[in-house]
Enzyme design. Structure first.
Site, PDB file in Angstrom:
ATOM      1  N   CYS A  24     -14.729  -8.120   7.678  1.00  0.00           N
ATOM      2  CA  CYS A  24     -14.567  -8.970   6.481  1.00  0.00           C
ATOM      3  C   CYS A  24     -15.908  -9.511   5.981  1.00  0.00           C
ATOM      4  O   CYS A  24     -15.935 -10.473   5.223  1.00  0.00           O
ATOM      5  CB  CYS A  24     -13.615 -10.119   6.757  1.00  0.00           C
ATOM      6  N   TYR A  28     -21.153 -11.004  -2.093  1.00  0.00           N
ATOM      7  CA  TYR A  28     -22.511 -10.652  -1.657  1.00  0.00           C
ATOM      8  C   TYR A  28     -23.522 -11.755  -1.996  1.00  0.00           C
ATOM      9  O   TYR A  28     -23.287 -12.908  -1.678  1.00  0.00           O
ATOM     10  CB  TYR A  28     -22.905  -9.280  -2.229  1.00  0.00           C
ATOM     11  N   ASP A  61     -22.287 -11.851  14.687  1.00  0.00           N
ATOM     12  CA  ASP A  61     -20.932 -11.593  15.208  1.00  0.00           C
ATOM     13  C   ASP A  61     -20.421 -12.648  16.190  1.00  0.00           C
ATOM     14  O   ASP A  61     -19.234 -12.925  16.200  1.00  0.00           O
ATOM     15  CB  ASP A  61     -20.904 -10.222  15.892  1.00  0.00           C
ATOM     16  N   SER A 104     -12.733  -9.156  11.958  1.00  0.00           N
ATOM     17  CA  SER A 104     -13.560  -7.946  11.974  1.00  0.00           C
ATOM     18  C   SER A 104     -13.471  -7.231  10.625  1.00  0.00           C
ATOM     19  O   SER A 104     -12.390  -7.078  10.059  1.00  0.00           O
ATOM     20  CB  SER A 104     -13.058  -6.993  13.058  1.00  0.00           C
ATOM     21  N   THR A 158     -21.499  -9.656   8.732  1.00  0.00           N
ATOM     22  CA  THR A 158     -22.883  -9.174   8.741  1.00  0.00           C
ATOM     23  C   THR A 158     -23.530  -9.382   7.376  1.00  0.00           C
ATOM     24  O   THR A 158     -24.692  -9.783   7.284  1.00  0.00           O
ATOM     25  CB  THR A 158     -22.902  -7.688   9.163  1.00  0.00           C
ATOM     26  N   ARG A 190     -20.294   3.126  12.582  1.00  0.00           N
ATOM     27  CA  ARG A 190     -21.133   1.967  12.929  1.00  0.00           C
ATOM     28  C   ARG A 190     -22.610   2.330  13.023  1.00  0.00           C
ATOM     29  O   ARG A 190     -22.972   3.487  13.206  1.00  0.00           O
ATOM     30  CB  ARG A 190     -20.692   1.426  14.304  1.00  0.00           C
ATOM     31  N   HIS A 211     -16.171 -16.039  17.563  1.00  0.00           N
ATOM     32  CA  HIS A 211     -16.414 -14.817  16.777  1.00  0.00           C
ATOM     33  C   HIS A 211     -17.030 -15.245  15.443  1.00  0.00           C
ATOM     34  O   HIS A 211     -16.363 -15.227  14.410  1.00  0.00           O
ATOM     35  CB  HIS A 211     -15.065 -14.108  16.566  1.00  0.00           C
ATOM     36  N   TYR A 226     -16.000   3.821  23.005  1.00  0.00           N
ATOM     37  CA  TYR A 226     -16.318   3.274  21.687  1.00  0.00           C
ATOM     38  C   TYR A 226     -16.514   1.758  21.667  1.00  0.00           C
ATOM     39  O   TYR A 226     -15.689   1.022  22.200  1.00  0.00           O
ATOM     40  CB  TYR A 226     -15.196   3.621  20.693  1.00  0.00           C
ATOM     41  N   GLY A 227     -17.542   1.333  21.008  1.00  0.00           N
ATOM     42  CA  GLY A 227     -17.762  -0.057  20.602  1.00  0.00           C
ATOM     43  C   GLY A 227     -17.213  -1.109  21.546  1.00  0.00           C
ATOM     44  O   GLY A 227     -17.519  -1.133  22.741  1.00  0.00           O
ATOM     45  N   ARG A 238      -9.414 -12.414   4.481  1.00  0.00           N
ATOM     46  CA  ARG A 238      -9.307 -11.479   3.363  1.00  0.00           C
ATOM     47  C   ARG A 238      -7.910 -11.673   2.786  1.00  0.00           C
ATOM     48  O   ARG A 238      -6.933 -11.223   3.376  1.00  0.00           O
ATOM     49  CB  ARG A 238      -9.487 -10.071   3.937  1.00  0.00           C
ATOM     50  N   ARG A 245     -11.670  -0.237  18.269  1.00  0.00           N
ATOM     51  CA  ARG A 245     -11.080  -1.014  19.361  1.00  0.00           C
ATOM     52  C   ARG A 245      -9.577  -0.776  19.399  1.00  0.00           C
ATOM     53  O   ARG A 245      -8.938  -0.650  18.364  1.00  0.00           O
ATOM     54  CB  ARG A 245     -11.331  -2.508  19.160  1.00  0.00           C
ATOM     55  N   LYS A 296     -17.401  -7.901  23.118  1.00  0.00           N
ATOM     56  CA  LYS A 296     -16.117  -8.586  22.965  1.00  0.00           C
ATOM     57  C   LYS A 296     -15.557  -9.022  24.328  1.00  0.00           C
ATOM     58  O   LYS A 296     -14.974 -10.100  24.455  1.00  0.00           O
ATOM     59  CB  LYS A 296     -15.113  -7.677  22.254  1.00  0.00           C
TER      60      LYS A 296
HETATM   61  C1  OXD Z   1     -15.431  -6.266  15.686  1.00  0.00           C
HETATM   62  C2  OXD Z   1     -16.845  -5.941  15.918  1.00  0.00           C
HETATM   63  O1  OXD Z   1     -14.580  -5.361  15.764  1.00  0.00           O
HETATM   64  O2  OXD Z   1     -17.675  -6.834  15.749  1.00  0.00           O
HETATM   65  O3  OXD Z   1     -15.145  -7.442  15.403  1.00  0.00           O
HETATM   66  O4  OXD Z   1     -17.169  -4.801  16.311  1.00  0.00           O
HETATM   67 MN    MN Z   2     -16.774  -8.767  15.479  1.00  0.00          MN
END
Ligand code: OXD
Ligand code: MN
Length: 603
Positions: free
Chosen positions: A252, A491, A275, A250, A255, A367, A228, A199-200, A398, A71, A208
């Protein structure tokens, strides 16, 4: 355009086609035949590479343009009528300037290309809280991704009916030049223009752009929240299921937490979202959340059978990988996959790697796009039209230093303060330097479509309508020791922290007050069997008052950017923090500051 009986939609498509002049228009129905056709075209022109059909059935690799790998926040604009409505944390462009500077780039941009019209639903199709959007794009890769990430095609047209209430997104690859790349959002017109990137988050406009930037404005106007956040349900050994929504910047580990495999016996995890969460106040006074998405656009690097076995399983079929490395047996590979790559592996650009190569083979922001349905931990709640009730909200950053493993806010307003002052070190999810500490309020810095001062006020207003508000927590999986090693294994062991939170929510875990909030009382969090050593509790939960006094000063500087838009309640929380630090300092000692580490992982 036989599929279309919606007048507003047909007129809009025609108006875009007049400008972009595609050679063909395809209104996507979401069928298997349509997908097969798209895939065979992309295989033929090299946009997709088929992976090993035995080990990765119906999986593909896509390599993006090397200048288009994440992004681009600096090229992302909120185009509200007034600059103040975008606020100090967003790039702003007036709608008039966007029309004169950005719209001309769309002129004839699809000449010789196919224009795909992709209707999609965000949220369970039967949910009254779901929304319809339509993305027009000239990228078949985007179409294939949207088919995984959303409920798309005829199903969305049926949901839309003859309504004109849909988010309008126009996307073109343009010439992929960063000099002619813009991602513009028009909250007042529920419209998105994106050009110059495939991209994404720049190109999959449902994610987003729609589900966060525009939806956050819609949510403010209509009295709900677009966040988010991951959504996860934990069933404890007593059989209680407790749902959490958690905001992390993002890269951190959202998922991984959403798909946690608990290390403690008797716990079960249900993944609802990884997300984005759309949350409303229910008639029972609780906060209810739906996941607007149907798939995951996850970071591959660091994902392996230990860190996230559910994601590994989800990506083993029907997945599009982007910018991972490729082994000679046509299987994907990335750093942290858990095994060395085979000889002859090519990097994310398709180049054979030299033996003494230092750079990673997969792009750090490589990704996978995978269906949530294929995730073994996915919960039935993902399709529940009402969503799931949220009892805990977690903000996480973080931070190598400062922030303890976990603490609980003393009230909802204090929790809003914690979210508003969240700081985290940057990752590869966006272009720019990684590892730099930046303010990322509620992990929404790149995604809030309006003035964040108003956004904090909106959170406080929501609280007034909650008779059973969730408890709010702050976590930091990334604290390190003097030598830069992580103090916490993360984890699957994060269940120990969630166990304490569940205890707090149900009134059966103890806490100890600190200047920041409540940390677990020593006996109330299970640190056994981790080999952490005697001083672990102190190290994990230490609150360095002097360091927090400087941090609080930095909070003040950051919050002052919002001027009169900052709610008084946030200022009151700041004053209360200063007071607690002052009171504690007069009875305390100073600790040595820690050294800053340079490790990156996503626990
Ligand atoms: C982000 C994503 O960048 O979820 O936060 O792709
Ligand atoms: Mn995200």
């Amino acid at each position: 355009m036989g599929l279309l009986s919606n007048e507003a939609l047909s007129q809009w498509i025609e108006s875009i086609a007049c400008v972009t002049t595609p050679s063909r228009i395809v209104v996507c129905d979401g069928s298997a035949e349509e997908l097969a056709d798209l895939e065979s075209k992309m295989l033929a022109d090299g946009a997709l590479i088929a992976l090993n059909p035995e080990r990765f059935p119906h999986c593909f690799l896509h390599r993006s343009h090397p200048s288009d790998v994440a992004r681009t926040e600096q090229l992302t604009f909120i185009c509200s009528e007034s600059r103040e409505d975008a606020g100090p944390t967003n790039n702003w462009m007036s709608p008039a300037e966007a029309r004169s500077r950005v719209w001309p780039l769309f002129s004839r941009c699809m000449a010789g290309r196919t224009m795909y019209v992709v209707p999609y639903v965000m949220g369970p199709v039967a949910s009254p809280f779901s929304r319809v959007g339509v993305e027009i794009t000239d990228s078949p890769y985007v179409v294939a991704n949207l088919r995984i990430m959303t409920r798309m095609g005829e199903i969305a047209l049926r949901k839309l009916g003859d309504s004109s209430d849909f988010v309008r997104g126009v996307h073109s690859l343009g010439d992929l030049s960063p000099d002619r790349r813009f991602i513009c959002h028009f909250p007042e017109a529920a419209t998105i223009w994106s050009i110059g990137s495939g991209y994404g988050g720049n190109a999959l406009l449902s994610k987003k752009c729609h589900a966060l930037r525009l939806a956050s404005v819609q949510a403010r106007n209509e009295g709900w929240l677009a966040e988010h956040m991951l959504i996860v349900g934990i069933t404890d050994p007593r059989g209680r299921t407790t749902y959490f929504a958690a905001a992390f910047p993002s890269g951190c580990g959202k998922t991984n937490l959403a798909m946690l495999v608990p290390s403690l016996p008797g716990y079960q995890v249900e993944t609802i979202g990884d997300d984005i969460a759309w949350m409303r106040v229910g008639s029972d006074g609780r906060l209810w959340a739906i996941n607007p998405e149907a798939g995951m656009f996850g970071i591959a690097v660091g994902t392996n059978m230990k860190t996230n076995p559910s994601a590994m399983s989800a990506v083993s079929r029907d997945t599009i990988f982007t910018n991972v490395a490729l082994q000679p047996d046509m299987t994907p590979w990335w750093e942290g996959i858990g095994e060395a790559c085979a000889e002859g592996t090519v990097d994310w650009r398709g180049q054979v790697s030299e033996p003494d190569r230092k750079e990673p083979l997969a792009h750090p922001n490589a990704r996978y796009t995978a269906s949530a349905r294929h995730c073994p931990s996915v919960g039935l709640g993902i399709e529940n039209p009402a969503g799931v009730p949220i009892s805990g909200i977690i903000f996480g950053g973080r931070r190598a230093r400062l922030a303890p493993l976990v603490f609980e806010a003393m009230s909802f307003a204090h929790g809003v303060y914690l979210g508003a002052t969240l700081v985290s070190e940057t990752t590869a999810a966006a272009t720019g330097k990684t590892g730099v500490a930046r303010h990322d309020p509620m992990a929404m810095l790149p995604f809030c479509g309006y003035n964040m001062g108003d956004y904090f006020r909106h959170w406080l207003d929501i609280c007034k309508r909650l008779s059973r508000p969730p408890k709010i927590f702050h976590v930091n999986w990334f604290r390190t020791d003097q030598d830069g090693h992580f103090l916490w294994p993360g984890y699957g062991e994060n269940i120990r922290v969630l166990e304490w939170m569940i205890g707090r929510i149900h009134g059966d875990a103890d806490a100890r007050a600190t200047v920041l909030g409540r940390v677990p009382a020593p006996a109330s969090i299970d640190l056994s069997g981790l080999g952490l050593g005697d001083g672990a509790y102190d190290e994990l939960f230490e609150v360095d008052r002097d360091a927090w006094a400087s941090e609080a000063e930095e909070h003040r500087r950051f919050l002052s950017e919002f001027g009169p838009r900052l709610p008084d309640a946030v200022l009151r929380e700041h004053a209360a923090l200063l007071k607690r630090i002052e009171a504690a300092r007069s009875t305390s000692f100073v600790r040595e500051p820690r050294r800053s580490p340079r490790q990156v992982s996503m626990k």
